[in-house]
Design an enzyme around this catalytic site. Sequence first.
Site, PDB file in Angstrom:
ATOM      1  N   ASP A  65      -1.141 -12.740  -5.574  1.00  0.00           N
ATOM      2  CA  ASP A  65      -1.081 -11.424  -6.243  1.00  0.00           C
ATOM      3  C   ASP A  65      -1.872 -11.534  -7.549  1.00  0.00           C
ATOM      4  O   ASP A  65      -2.011 -12.644  -8.102  1.00  0.00           O
ATOM      5  CB  ASP A  65       0.386 -11.041  -6.550  1.00  0.00           C
ATOM      6  CG  ASP A  65       0.570  -9.545  -6.768  1.00  0.00           C
ATOM      7  OD1 ASP A  65       1.064  -8.862  -5.856  1.00  0.00           O
ATOM      8  OD2 ASP A  65       0.207  -9.055  -7.872  1.00  0.00           O
ATOM      9  N   ASN A  98      -3.647  -7.173   2.081  1.00  0.00           N
ATOM     10  CA  ASN A  98      -2.729  -6.070   1.796  1.00  0.00           C
ATOM     11  C   ASN A  98      -2.992  -5.407   0.447  1.00  0.00           C
ATOM     12  O   ASN A  98      -2.691  -4.233   0.278  1.00  0.00           O
ATOM     13  CB  ASN A  98      -1.295  -6.619   1.844  1.00  0.00           C
ATOM     14  CG  ASN A  98      -0.310  -5.696   1.146  1.00  0.00           C
ATOM     15  OD1 ASN A  98       0.089  -4.669   1.687  1.00  0.00           O
ATOM     16  ND2 ASN A  98       0.065  -6.051  -0.088  1.00  0.00           N
ATOM     17  N   TYR A 124      -9.578   6.530  -2.129  1.00  0.00           N
ATOM     18  CA  TYR A 124      -8.579   5.793  -1.339  1.00  0.00           C
ATOM     19  C   TYR A 124      -8.796   6.046   0.147  1.00  0.00           C
ATOM     20  O   TYR A 124      -8.855   5.104   0.961  1.00  0.00           O
ATOM     21  CB  TYR A 124      -7.181   6.247  -1.779  1.00  0.00           C
ATOM     22  CG  TYR A 124      -6.036   5.523  -1.129  1.00  0.00           C
ATOM     23  CD1 TYR A 124      -5.679   4.237  -1.525  1.00  0.00           C
ATOM     24  CD2 TYR A 124      -5.281   6.128  -0.132  1.00  0.00           C
ATOM     25  CE1 TYR A 124      -4.608   3.578  -0.942  1.00  0.00           C
ATOM     26  CE2 TYR A 124      -4.212   5.486   0.459  1.00  0.00           C
ATOM     27  CZ  TYR A 124      -3.874   4.208   0.055  1.00  0.00           C
ATOM     28  OH  TYR A 124      -2.807   3.568   0.639  1.00  0.00           O
ATOM     29  N   LYS A 136      -9.864   3.337   2.932  1.00  0.00           N
ATOM     30  CA  LYS A 136      -8.949   3.034   4.040  1.00  0.00           C
ATOM     31  C   LYS A 136      -9.581   3.337   5.396  1.00  0.00           C
ATOM     32  O   LYS A 136      -9.258   2.689   6.392  1.00  0.00           O
ATOM     33  CB  LYS A 136      -7.635   3.795   3.854  1.00  0.00           C
ATOM     34  CG  LYS A 136      -6.830   3.336   2.631  1.00  0.00           C
ATOM     35  CD  LYS A 136      -6.461   1.870   2.696  1.00  0.00           C
ATOM     36  CE  LYS A 136      -5.541   1.437   1.557  1.00  0.00           C
ATOM     37  NZ  LYS A 136      -5.245   0.002   1.610  1.00  0.00           N
ATOM     38  N   ILE A 164       5.553   4.894   2.318  1.00  0.00           N
ATOM     39  CA  ILE A 164       6.534   3.814   2.240  1.00  0.00           C
ATOM     40  C   ILE A 164       7.109   3.810   0.827  1.00  0.00           C
ATOM     41  O   ILE A 164       6.369   4.006  -0.154  1.00  0.00           O
ATOM     42  CB  ILE A 164       5.862   2.452   2.543  1.00  0.00           C
ATOM     43  CG1 ILE A 164       5.033   2.529   3.844  1.00  0.00           C
ATOM     44  CG2 ILE A 164       6.897   1.334   2.615  1.00  0.00           C
ATOM     45  CD1 ILE A 164       5.800   2.932   5.089  1.00  0.00           C
ATOM     46  N   THR A 206       7.634   2.381  -2.038  1.00  0.00           N
ATOM     47  CA  THR A 206       7.285   1.249  -2.902  1.00  0.00           C
ATOM     48  C   THR A 206       6.973   1.676  -4.325  1.00  0.00           C
ATOM     49  O   THR A 206       6.721   0.828  -5.183  1.00  0.00           O
ATOM     50  CB  THR A 206       6.020   0.522  -2.376  1.00  0.00           C
ATOM     51  OG1 THR A 206       4.913   1.428  -2.460  1.00  0.00           O
ATOM     52  CG2 THR A 206       6.183   0.051  -0.950  1.00  0.00           C
TER      53      THR A 206
HETATM   54  N1  LIG Z   1       3.276   2.570  -0.250  1.00  0.00           N
HETATM   55  C1  LIG Z   1       2.712   3.378   0.635  1.00  0.00           C
HETATM   56  O1  LIG Z   1       3.181   4.507   0.877  1.00  0.00           O
HETATM   57  C2  LIG Z   1       1.492   2.945   1.379  1.00  0.00           C
HETATM   58  C3  LIG Z   1       1.061   3.734   2.454  1.00  0.00           C
HETATM   59  C4  LIG Z   1      -0.064   3.337   3.162  1.00  0.00           C
HETATM   60  C5  LIG Z   1      -0.741   2.198   2.820  1.00  0.00           C
HETATM   61  N2  LIG Z   1      -0.302   1.459   1.777  1.00  0.00           N
HETATM   62  C6  LIG Z   1      -1.069   0.261   1.444  1.00  0.00           C
HETATM   63  O2  LIG Z   1      -0.218  -0.860   1.468  1.00  0.00           O
HETATM   64  C7  LIG Z   1      -0.714  -1.843   0.573  1.00  0.00           C
HETATM   65  C8  LIG Z   1       0.405  -2.283  -0.346  1.00  0.00           C
HETATM   66  O3  LIG Z   1       0.883  -1.160  -1.020  1.00  0.00           O
HETATM   67  P1  LIG Z   1       2.312  -1.133  -1.729  1.00  0.00           P
HETATM   68  O4  LIG Z   1       2.799   0.260  -1.626  1.00  0.00           O
HETATM   69  O5  LIG Z   1       3.151  -2.239  -1.228  1.00  0.00           O
HETATM   70  O6  LIG Z   1       1.870  -1.376  -3.229  1.00  0.00           O
HETATM   71  P2  LIG Z   1       2.728  -1.868  -4.502  1.00  0.00           P
HETATM   72  O7  LIG Z   1       2.102  -1.146  -5.638  1.00  0.00           O
HETATM   73  O8  LIG Z   1       4.187  -1.768  -4.261  1.00  0.00           O
HETATM   74  O9  LIG Z   1       2.358  -3.414  -4.575  1.00  0.00           O
HETATM   75  C9  LIG Z   1       1.030  -3.780  -4.707  1.00  0.00           C
HETATM   76  C10 LIG Z   1       0.942  -5.223  -5.139  1.00  0.00           C
HETATM   77  O10 LIG Z   1      -0.450  -5.507  -5.221  1.00  0.00           O
HETATM   78  C11 LIG Z   1      -0.712  -6.106  -6.460  1.00  0.00           C
HETATM   79  N3  LIG Z   1      -2.065  -5.807  -6.877  1.00  0.00           N
HETATM   80  C12 LIG Z   1      -2.526  -4.711  -7.524  1.00  0.00           C
HETATM   81  N4  LIG Z   1      -3.838  -4.833  -7.762  1.00  0.00           N
HETATM   82  C13 LIG Z   1      -4.197  -6.020  -7.230  1.00  0.00           C
HETATM   83  C14 LIG Z   1      -5.418  -6.724  -7.162  1.00  0.00           C
HETATM   84  N5  LIG Z   1      -6.546  -6.249  -7.709  1.00  0.00           N
HETATM   85  N6  LIG Z   1      -5.434  -7.922  -6.531  1.00  0.00           N
HETATM   86  C15 LIG Z   1      -4.311  -8.443  -6.015  1.00  0.00           C
HETATM   87  N7  LIG Z   1      -3.121  -7.855  -6.086  1.00  0.00           N
HETATM   88  C16 LIG Z   1      -3.074  -6.639  -6.663  1.00  0.00           C
HETATM   89  C17 LIG Z   1       0.337  -5.598  -7.411  1.00  0.00           C
HETATM   90  O11 LIG Z   1       0.524  -6.493  -8.509  1.00  0.00           O
HETATM   91  C18 LIG Z   1       1.548  -5.491  -6.502  1.00  0.00           C
HETATM   92  O12 LIG Z   1       2.304  -6.691  -6.487  1.00  0.00           O
HETATM   93  C19 LIG Z   1      -1.897  -1.212  -0.149  1.00  0.00           C
HETATM   94  O13 LIG Z   1      -3.101  -1.608   0.456  1.00  0.00           O
HETATM   95  C20 LIG Z   1      -1.659   0.268   0.068  1.00  0.00           C
HETATM   96  O14 LIG Z   1      -2.853   1.020  -0.003  1.00  0.00           O
HETATM   97  C21 LIG Z   1       0.798   1.789   1.044  1.00  0.00           C
END
Ligand SMILES: NC(=O)c1ccc[n+]([C@@H]2O[C@H](COP(=O)([O-])OP(=O)(O)OC[C@H]3O[C@@H](n4cnc5c(N)ncnc54)[C@H](O)[C@@H]3O)[C@@H](O)[C@H]2O)c1
Length: 252
Positions: A40, A93, A159, A163, A192, A194
Site C-alpha cells: 500500500d 487493486n 475513473y 476502468k 462497495i 469502503t
Molecule cells: N469501493 C467501491 O465502491 C469500488 C467500486 C468499484 C471498484 N472499486 C475499486 O476497488 C479498488 C479498491 O477500492 P476501495 O474502495 O477498497 O478503496 P479504499 O479507498 O477503501 O482503499 C484504497 C487503498 O489503496 C491505497 N492507495 C491509495 N492510493 C494508492 C497508491 N497510489 N498506491 C498504492 N496504494 C494506494 C489506500 O491507502 C488504501 O489503503 C480500487 O481500484 C477501486 O477503484 C471500488
Amino acid sequence: MTTNTTPQPLRALVTGAGAGIGAATARSLARNGASVLVTDIDLAAAQRTADEIIAAGGTALATRLDASSNEDHVAAVALAEKELGGLNIAVNNAGLTIPSTPTADLTDEQWHKVIDVDLNGAFYGVRAQIPALQRAGGGAIITVSSIAGDRALVGMSPYSAAKHAVVGLMQTVAWEYGDQGIRALAVAPAFIATGMEANLDDATAAALPGLHALGRLGEPDEVGDAIAWLAGPQASFMTGSYIPVDGGLLAR
Ligand SMILES: NC(=O)c1ccc[n+]([C@@H]2O[C@H](COP(=O)([O-])OP(=O)(O)OC[C@H]3O[C@@H](n4cnc5c(N)ncnc54)[C@H](O)[C@@H]3O)[C@@H](O)[C@H]2O)c1
C-alpha cells in the site's frame, strides 16, 4: 492435464491492500493458503493487514508501494520472489477517485491523478509481474476494474476511462500469455461500502443501495472472496473476462 492452473504453493502480491477491497482480498487469499505480500502507499496500513493475517495463522509481509511508481512495482515483485519464494498471484487493486466533476471542468491535474494510479499503475504492475509469473510456471493476474469499466459514471470520467482501459489491458494480457499458463482477469465491483462513495454528490450517494438488485451496497469481503477464488486453481479455465461482482446492478 490443464495448463492454466495456478501453480502451488500460492504466493500473492496485492496493491492497495491497507484498506477496503485490497485488505479483504489479502485476507481471503491468506485464508485460501497463499502467502501474501501486502502493499500500500500507506505502509502502516499495509502492516496492519499483514499483522491481521499473521494473527489469524497466515503468512504475510508488508511493503510500501505507490501504484503510480514503476520502480515500486519492480521492487515489490523482487521482494515477493526473494521473501515468498516466487509469485503466482498478483492483484492490482490500488485505485482512487476524485470529487465528482463534469468532464469539461476537469483540470489536467485531476485527470492525471486518476489515470496515474488507476490505469498507469495497473500497467506498471502487470509489466513487472508477468516475468515473475513466467518464472513461477504460470498463475493469475487480476486487476480491479469497476462497473464504471462497462458503463458511464457521471462526474467520474477519468475513473471510467481508466476502468474501461484496464479491461482491454487484461483481455490482451490473457491472449499474449495464456499459452504460458498465465490467466488475466478484470473484476468489476459495483458500489462497495469502503468510503470511496464519499466522493459522490449527496443525491447520488443516497441512491446507491437501490441501484443493486440486492438492495444494498456490497461488503469488501464479498469482493475479496470473489477475487481470491478467481485467482486460485478452481478458476483454472477463466481468463480474459470482465467479471462483475455487482449485486445485480449491471443486469438492469
Ligand atoms: N469501493 C467501491 O465502491 C469500488 C467500486 C468499484 C471498484 N472499486 C475499486 O476497488 C479498488 C479498491 O477500492 P476501495 O474502495 O477498497 O478503496 P479504499 O479507498 O477503501 O482503499 C484504497 C487503498 O489503496 C491505497 N492507495 C491509495 N492510493 C494508492 C497508491 N497510489 N498506491 C498504492 N496504494 C494506494 C489506500 O491507502 C488504501 O489503503 C480500487 O481500484 C477501486 O477503484 C471500488
